[in-house]
Design a protein around this motif. Sequence first.
Motif, short mmCIF file in Angstrom:
data_model
loop_
_atom_site.label_atom_id
_atom_site.label_comp_id
_atom_site.label_asym_id
_atom_site.label_seq_id
_atom_site.Cartn_x
_atom_site.Cartn_y
_atom_site.Cartn_z
N PRO A 327 1.39 -0.76 -0.44
CA PRO A 327 0.16 -0.12 -0.08
C PRO A 327 0.83 1.05 -0.06
O PRO A 327 2.19 0.97 -0.11
N GLU A 328 0.39 2.87 -0.47
CA GLU A 328 1.08 3.38 0.00
C GLU A 328 0.74 4.42 1.53
O GLU A 328 -0.80 4.93 1.26
N TYR A 372 -3.24 1.04 -6.91
CA TYR A 372 -3.42 1.36 -8.77
C TYR A 372 -2.37 0.36 -9.49
O TYR A 372 -1.67 -0.88 -8.47
N PRO A 373 -2.81 -0.84 -9.63
CA PRO A 373 -4.06 -1.22 -10.53
C PRO A 373 -5.18 -1.49 -10.22
O PRO A 373 -6.76 -1.76 -10.69
N TRP A 374 -5.66 -2.15 -9.20
CA TRP A 374 -6.03 -3.24 -8.12
C TRP A 374 -7.50 -2.25 -8.17
O TRP A 374 -7.25 -1.39 -8.02
N LEU A 375 -8.70 -2.90 -8.66
CA LEU A 375 -10.10 -2.72 -8.04
C LEU A 375 -11.30 -3.80 -7.25
O LEU A 375 -10.42 -4.48 -7.57
N VAL A 376 -11.27 -2.88 -6.30
CA VAL A 376 -12.31 -3.73 -5.37
C VAL A 376 -13.62 -3.94 -6.05
O VAL A 376 -14.13 -3.77 -6.05
N LEU A 377 -13.15 -5.58 -5.62
CA LEU A 377 -14.73 -6.61 -6.13
C LEU A 377 -15.54 -6.57 -5.35
O LEU A 377 -16.91 -6.65 -5.50
N ASP A 378 -15.17 -7.13 -4.19
CA ASP A 378 -16.42 -7.18 -2.61
C ASP A 378 -15.20 -7.24 -1.62
O ASP A 378 -14.04 -7.25 -1.56
N ASP A 379 -15.63 -6.81 -0.53
CA ASP A 379 -14.90 -6.49 0.98
C ASP A 379 -15.70 -7.73 1.40
O ASP A 379 -16.72 -7.29 1.77
N VAL A 390 -9.77 -8.70 -4.75
CA VAL A 390 -9.42 -7.06 -5.73
C VAL A 390 -8.78 -7.90 -7.64
O VAL A 390 -9.09 -8.89 -7.27
N SER A 391 -9.29 -6.48 -8.31
CA SER A 391 -8.86 -7.56 -9.41
C SER A 391 -8.32 -6.63 -10.70
O SER A 391 -7.95 -5.21 -9.86
N ASN A 392 -6.96 -7.01 -10.95
CA ASN A 392 -6.83 -5.71 -12.30
C ASN A 392 -6.54 -6.19 -13.47
O ASN A 392 -5.83 -5.52 -14.22
N GLY A 393 -7.58 -7.12 -13.63
CA GLY A 393 -8.01 -7.26 -14.66
C GLY A 393 -7.48 -8.55 -16.16
O GLY A 393 -7.71 -8.94 -16.48
#
Length: 460
Positions: A327-328, A372-379, A390-393
């Motif tokens: 993480p940042e 970045y570039p991970w996006l949250v799909l579910d938590d 998470v997914s990055n495509g």
Amino acid sequence: MNIPNNYKPFIGIVFLLALVSLFNIPVLTTVWRYSFDDGTYSHAYLIPFIVLYLYFKLSEIGKLVFREKISLPSVVMLLATGFALLVTSSAQISIGYWLSFLVFAIAGIFTVFRFNWYVLFPVSFLIFIFPLWGLLTNVLQSISVVAVTYMMSFTNIPTYVEAQYITIPAGVFEIADGCSGLRYIIVSLAISTLFIFLYINNVKKAIIFLSIAILGALITNWIRITALILIGDYTQMQSSLMEDHNTFGWYLYIPFMFLLFVWGNKLTTIDLLSTKPTEGIQRYLPAKINLLLVLVTFTVFSTSLKSQLSNEHPVKESELNPMSIQPEVFHFTSSSASSVYIGKKADLITYSFNGNDLDGKPTFFDNKLIPYPWLVLDDDVINNWNVNTVSNGRGKALIIYQFEINNEKIATARKFKIKRLIKAVSGQRKTQLHWLFLPCKTSCDSEKRQLETQVNLTEK
């Protein structure tokens, strides 16, 4: 140097404001970071000068009068707000210590000076420095979307609205935080309340003037956004205003404010700056007991002194492998990595915060726990861990993290903030962030089931 008597109260005000600032440098450091910029709070540079000028004039006309004896309500307020400042700063609750600092300064002034509304306004005017107005952003943003959608209905341009995005054939416009109109609201509130303080002492007229100032700021912003959409459609998004749209907003807002004050001159009932000095015998030196109370209280509840008790200082860069996914995180004291096992080996990163820097906390707004570039799909929350799918495509993974204070593990930021506030009363400030990245083979379901069986992550 012989100082005229009617200016001694002004010197007293300057001394008190300088003292409370000196004893609370950590709080002012956070204000400096987020207020004195060229954006929403760029007016912050002017506020201290306005406050000092107002107190100078109040001292000149005899409105600033030292107390001759102790005021119990002022002392109680001073102690209560000092304690609130100490607790909220220890808990690193930004809005809490900003407001506590302001009220603490007000209480200090009224412990030394007699209370009246003229003395209250200038120090209260400092609220326009503190970056707590961002709480209004989401509300103003939603209102702007509704208003602009309605205004676009009077045009022949096909418009599709989804969340804060407005789509027209020429392109997509986002009504982002900067388009909420917050900067115009803050400026309108600051200028209009100052005008009311100086020139209007009729409650009804003051409310009308303030309401028009706020409504005008909102409408100006809506017109700005709508005009930009129309210009974007006409120029096929090629206009320079598509990039520099803030300046365009001021071209609309400044004429409105000029007309507002032209009309406001018709509502004026006083001219505070032209008031003649109050005649009569006044005390031109503060009562020693009141001054002593303020000095002791400012010292006891000083956030500056508290921050000097620790030798630990935040580091600027992570000590971890820069090539790994992490993480940042900002303003932490130290970081470390250890190996854990959740069906397979993974690296658990721990960031430690000593609490000296008021922004040094796991929930600092600029910390990006989902890199970045991970996006949250579910938590979800599993065994006191916040588990994000998470997914990055190209693949999926789990980003797992939890917060810790005084050996208590907490999954959610909201519960962690409440726990920080509770622990702050006993002086507990040190916190940690535990963060884990776990790649998934397929859907991450097996990794989640494995996590459910482990109350604690075991090191390997």
